[in-house]
Design a protein around this motif. Structure first.
Motif, PDB file in Angstrom:
ATOM      1  N   GLU A   1       0.806  -1.300   0.335  1.00  0.00           N
ATOM      2  CA  GLU A   1      -0.320  -0.016   0.284  1.00  0.00           C
ATOM      3  C   GLU A   1       0.998   1.080   0.045  1.00  0.00           C
ATOM      4  OE1 GLU A   1      -2.311   3.490   1.606  1.00  0.00           O
ATOM      5  OE2 GLU A   1      -0.476   2.903   1.915  1.00  0.00           O
ATOM      6  N   GLU A   2       2.526   0.807   0.775  1.00  0.00           N
ATOM      7  CA  GLU A   2       2.850   2.575   0.576  1.00  0.00           C
ATOM      8  C   GLU A   2       3.360   2.938  -0.284  1.00  0.00           C
ATOM      9  OE1 GLU A   2       2.843   4.305   3.346  1.00  0.00           O
ATOM     10  OE2 GLU A   2       2.022   2.555   4.678  1.00  0.00           O
ATOM     11  N   ILE A   3       3.095   1.776  -1.096  1.00  0.00           N
ATOM     12  CA  ILE A   3       4.215   2.331  -2.736  1.00  0.00           C
ATOM     13  C   ILE A   3       2.799   2.633  -3.710  1.00  0.00           C
ATOM     14  CG2 ILE A   3       6.645   1.510  -2.036  1.00  0.00           C
ATOM     15  CD1 ILE A   3       6.187  -1.271  -3.540  1.00  0.00           C
ATOM     16  N   SER A   4       1.377   2.170  -3.499  1.00  0.00           N
ATOM     17  CA  SER A   4       0.647   2.004  -4.516  1.00  0.00           C
ATOM     18  C   SER A   4       0.652   1.313  -5.956  1.00  0.00           C
ATOM     19  CB  SER A   4       0.389   3.225  -5.114  1.00  0.00           C
ATOM     20  OG  SER A   4       0.439   4.056  -3.658  1.00  0.00           O
ATOM     21  N   GLY A   5       1.762  -0.628  -4.932  1.00  0.00           N
ATOM     22  CA  GLY A   5       2.188  -0.900  -5.468  1.00  0.00           C
ATOM     23  C   GLY A   5       1.274  -2.392  -6.963  1.00  0.00           C
ATOM     24  N   ALA A   6       1.823  -3.017  -7.167  1.00  0.00           N
ATOM     25  CA  ALA A   6       1.128  -3.599  -8.125  1.00  0.00           C
ATOM     26  C   ALA A   6       1.039  -5.112  -7.778  1.00  0.00           C
ATOM     27  CB  ALA A   6       1.556  -4.240 -10.124  1.00  0.00           C
ATOM     28  N   GLY A   7       1.227  -5.524  -6.696  1.00  0.00           N
ATOM     29  CA  GLY A   7       1.482  -6.817  -5.830  1.00  0.00           C
ATOM     30  C   GLY A   7       0.474  -6.730  -4.405  1.00  0.00           C
ATOM     31  N   GLY A   8      -0.262  -5.097  -4.572  1.00  0.00           N
ATOM     32  CA  GLY A   8      -1.397  -4.737  -3.647  1.00  0.00           C
ATOM     33  C   GLY A   8      -3.056  -5.222  -3.761  1.00  0.00           C
ATOM     34  N   ILE A   9      -3.043  -4.702  -2.730  1.00  0.00           N
ATOM     35  CA  ILE A   9      -4.868  -4.784  -3.758  1.00  0.00           C
ATOM     36  C   ILE A   9      -5.194  -4.574  -4.796  1.00  0.00           C
ATOM     37  CG2 ILE A   9      -5.028  -1.736  -3.251  1.00  0.00           C
ATOM     38  CD1 ILE A   9      -7.959  -4.870  -1.921  1.00  0.00           C
ATOM     39  N   ALA A  10      -4.334  -4.271  -5.925  1.00  0.00           N
ATOM     40  CA  ALA A  10      -4.757  -3.959  -7.287  1.00  0.00           C
ATOM     41  C   ALA A  10      -4.263  -6.540  -7.671  1.00  0.00           C
ATOM     42  CB  ALA A  10      -4.266  -3.019  -8.349  1.00  0.00           C
ATOM     43  N   SER A  11      -3.621  -6.637  -6.955  1.00  0.00           N
ATOM     44  CA  SER A  11      -3.304  -8.079  -7.512  1.00  0.00           C
ATOM     45  C   SER A  11      -4.541  -8.255  -6.988  1.00  0.00           C
ATOM     46  CB  SER A  11      -2.112  -8.207  -7.288  1.00  0.00           C
ATOM     47  OG  SER A  11      -2.192  -8.402  -5.862  1.00  0.00           O
ATOM     48  N   VAL A  12      -5.034  -8.579  -5.294  1.00  0.00           N
ATOM     49  CA  VAL A  12      -6.336 -10.248  -5.255  1.00  0.00           C
ATOM     50  C   VAL A  12      -8.008  -8.984  -5.670  1.00  0.00           C
ATOM     51  CG1 VAL A  12      -4.626 -10.140  -3.227  1.00  0.00           C
ATOM     52  CG2 VAL A  12      -6.378  -8.157  -3.395  1.00  0.00           C
ATOM     53  N   LEU A  13      -7.954  -7.821  -5.851  1.00  0.00           N
ATOM     54  CA  LEU A  13      -9.549  -7.817  -6.762  1.00  0.00           C
ATOM     55  C   LEU A  13     -10.272  -8.459  -7.913  1.00  0.00           C
ATOM     56  CD1 LEU A  13      -8.909  -3.766  -7.234  1.00  0.00           C
ATOM     57  CD2 LEU A  13     -10.156  -4.959  -5.720  1.00  0.00           C
ATOM     58  N   PRO A  14      -8.934  -8.711  -8.871  1.00  0.00           N
ATOM     59  CA  PRO A  14      -9.825 -10.112  -9.707  1.00  0.00           C
ATOM     60  C   PRO A  14     -10.257 -11.258  -8.703  1.00  0.00           C
ATOM     61  CG  PRO A  14      -7.826  -9.223 -10.981  1.00  0.00           C
ATOM     62  CD  PRO A  14      -7.935  -8.293  -9.408  1.00  0.00           C
ATOM     63  N   GLN A  15      -9.730 -11.555  -8.037  1.00  0.00           N
ATOM     64  CA  GLN A  15      -9.725 -12.961  -6.935  1.00  0.00           C
ATOM     65  C   GLN A  15     -11.273 -12.200  -5.706  1.00  0.00           C
ATOM     66  OE1 GLN A  15      -8.933 -15.132  -7.842  1.00  0.00           O
ATOM     67  NE2 GLN A  15      -7.088 -14.136  -8.818  1.00  0.00           N
ATOM     68  N   ILE A  16     -11.370 -11.015  -5.626  1.00  0.00           N
ATOM     69  CA  ILE A  16     -12.689 -10.771  -4.354  1.00  0.00           C
ATOM     70  C   ILE A  16     -13.588 -11.158  -5.081  1.00  0.00           C
ATOM     71  CG2 ILE A  16     -13.160  -9.005  -3.285  1.00  0.00           C
ATOM     72  CD1 ILE A  16     -10.561  -8.367  -2.745  1.00  0.00           C
ATOM     73  N   GLY A  17     -13.486  -9.643  -6.801  1.00  0.00           N
ATOM     74  CA  GLY A  17     -14.821  -9.780  -8.005  1.00  0.00           C
ATOM     75  C   GLY A  17     -15.760  -8.836  -7.648  1.00  0.00           C
ATOM     76  N   ASP A  18     -16.802  -8.536  -7.767  1.00  0.00           N
ATOM     77  CA  ASP A  18     -16.942  -6.841  -7.290  1.00  0.00           C
ATOM     78  C   ASP A  18     -17.344  -6.791  -5.787  1.00  0.00           C
ATOM     79  OD1 ASP A  18     -17.177  -6.610 -10.487  1.00  0.00           O
ATOM     80  OD2 ASP A  18     -19.372  -7.076 -10.900  1.00  0.00           O
ATOM     81  N   ILE A  19     -17.317  -5.757  -5.988  1.00  0.00           N
ATOM     82  CA  ILE A  19     -18.094  -5.168  -4.260  1.00  0.00           C
ATOM     83  C   ILE A  19     -18.992  -3.837  -4.072  1.00  0.00           C
ATOM     84  CG2 ILE A  19     -15.609  -6.019  -3.274  1.00  0.00           C
ATOM     85  CD1 ILE A  19     -15.190  -3.274  -2.879  1.00  0.00           C
ATOM     86  N   ASP A  20     -20.096  -4.557  -3.416  1.00  0.00           N
ATOM     87  CA  ASP A  20     -20.822  -3.224  -2.823  1.00  0.00           C
ATOM     88  C   ASP A  20     -20.292  -1.943  -2.934  1.00  0.00           C
ATOM     89  OD1 ASP A  20     -23.402  -4.327  -4.645  1.00  0.00           O
ATOM     90  OD2 ASP A  20     -21.930  -5.798  -3.297  1.00  0.00           O
ATOM     91  N   LEU A  21     -19.478  -1.979  -1.503  1.00  0.00           N
ATOM     92  CA  LEU A  21     -18.763  -1.336   0.142  1.00  0.00           C
ATOM     93  C   LEU A  21     -17.646  -2.257   0.115  1.00  0.00           C
ATOM     94  CD1 LEU A  21     -19.117   1.318   1.469  1.00  0.00           C
ATOM     95  CD2 LEU A  21     -20.018  -0.130   3.106  1.00  0.00           C
ATOM     96  N   GLY A  22     -16.613  -0.353   0.397  1.00  0.00           N
ATOM     97  CA  GLY A  22     -15.338  -1.102   0.259  1.00  0.00           C
ATOM     98  C   GLY A  22     -15.328   0.046   1.314  1.00  0.00           C
ATOM     99  N   ILE A  23     -14.651  -0.898   3.024  1.00  0.00           N
ATOM    100  CA  ILE A  23     -13.766   0.059   4.402  1.00  0.00           C
ATOM    101  C   ILE A  23     -13.028  -0.247   4.266  1.00  0.00           C
ATOM    102  CG2 ILE A  23     -14.734  -0.218   6.884  1.00  0.00           C
ATOM    103  CD1 ILE A  23     -17.531  -1.147   6.254  1.00  0.00           C
TER     104      ILE A  23
END
Length: 355
Positions: free
Chosen positions: A136-158
């Motif tokens: 997160e501290e570097i907005s890196g490609a190996g962070g949240i962006a890499s797992v969003l496809p595994q999570i799929g659509d969400i209705d709310l993020g906290i």
């Protein structure tokens, strides 16, 4: 004993383990192991993608809204001002000091405790996905962006970040521009050449003075800052190239791509954006989670600091225990009472929330 007291004790124990384990961005293997073991010890199924840990509530049901609980376990490197060992969790009264305690260990373990509270509830009106992420501290490609496809659509993020448990319902985006003005080299003693520095000056002045039309009530105007400049090789040579960098902080009324097109049309130099990824975000004040937060006495504000919100293309809020001003500082700390309050407020925020 409060119902959340066991959760609080588990959260603090987990946080101390995380503090004691170096987890600089892209080097989070150790803390990912700790979080994975924390879930395994409680027989909670989870999946590891790189240094990211994902888990879902026990009674996950297709068709229900999905709420993502996300925070990060990477840290910046400690600066030279530390007077304590940054990797030794030091408890003194209500204060727990250690690298990453505030940003974002406290928010992360509070969200994990909240996830545990709701994990086996059979009748939730939504599904929960817990994501403890890296880079997160570097907005890196190996962070949240890499797992969003595994999570799929969400209705709310906290998104768990230190906000004093108030609601950041808007967040500035970031775009970094590399600019190049061209001239023609010549001898400084003679009237020859085209000075690239002088060619750059009108554009630098434009960046300094230009005001974009749309001003946010939460985030204010778009802010552009010329933050670096480089030209010339020696005193007697007219420079033929002048490069400079512009830091652009974006409000929610513009996408990074839109701003780039406006900037490019008003400047003479060559302008290149390093990335369009880190866009601004905002959630409507009428959203059920914002309404619930207000009912719990939480204030709403616009955040000037960047987080993983910028990489999540769904409605999000940023909220967590701790204070943003402590992040990245020497002797970083969080109060144990802030973690306890954070768990209580996260649970109350999600209680019977209808999306």
């Amino acid at each position: 004993m409060k119902a959340t007291e066991p959760l609080f004790r588990q959260a603090v124990s987990l946080l101390k383990q995380l503090i004691a384990t170096p987890s600089f961005s892209r080097e989070e293997s150790g803390t990912a192991d700790i979080i994975s073991r924390f879930f395994s010890d409680r027989s909670i199924p989870h999946t590891r993608y790189g240094h990211n840990i994902l888990s879902s509530n026990l009674h996950f049901r297709e068709g229900l809204p999905v709420i993502l609980l996300n925070s990060h376990h990477d840290t910046v490197k400690p600066n030279s001002g530390w007077t304590l060992d940054p990797f030794a969790p030091t408890e003194a009264g209500d204060k727990l000091t250690g690298l990453g305690s505030n940003d974002a260990g406290g928010p992360l373990v509070s969200l994990i405790a909240t996830f545990l509270h709701y994990y086996d509830s059979p009748d939730l009106p939504y599904n929960l996905v817990l994501a403890a992420t890296a880079e997160e501290e570097i907005s890196g490609a190996g962070g949240i962006a890499s797992v969003l496809p595994q999570i799929g659509d969400i209705d709310l993020g906290i998104i768990g970040e230190p906000t004093g448990m108030h609601l950041a319902i808007a967040e500035r985006g970031l775009m970094v521009l590399d600019c190049e003005a061209k001239g023609k080299s010549g001898h400084a003693a003679r009237n020859e050449g085209i000075n690239a520095i002088y060619e750059a000056l009108p554009d630098i002045e434009w960046f300094r003075t230009w005001q974009f039309d749309k001003v946010s009530d939460m985030l204010g105007p778009v802010k552009m800052t010329v933050s670096q400049i480089q030209a010339g090789t020696q005193h007697n040579v007219v420079p033929d190239i002048c490069t400079f960098v512009v830091d652009v902080r974006v409000n929610e009324y513009y996408s990074n791509q839109q701003l780039f097109e406006i900037i490019d049309s008003h400047t003479r130099c060559q302008v290149k954006a390093r990335s369009f990824r880190l866009n601004s975000s905002r959630i409507d004040t009428s959203h059920p989670v914002v309404v619930r937060g207000k009912s719990l006495g939480r204030n709403c504000y616009g955040s000037p600091t960047l987080s993983d919100q910028a990489l999540i293309p769904y409605p999000t809020i940023k909220i967590g225990p701790g204070e943003s001003a402590r992040s990245h500082t020497a002797d970083e700390y969080i109060l144990l009472s802030e973690i306890e309050q954070g768990i209580d407020l996260y649970i109350a925020l999600l209680h019977d929330l209808k999306l």
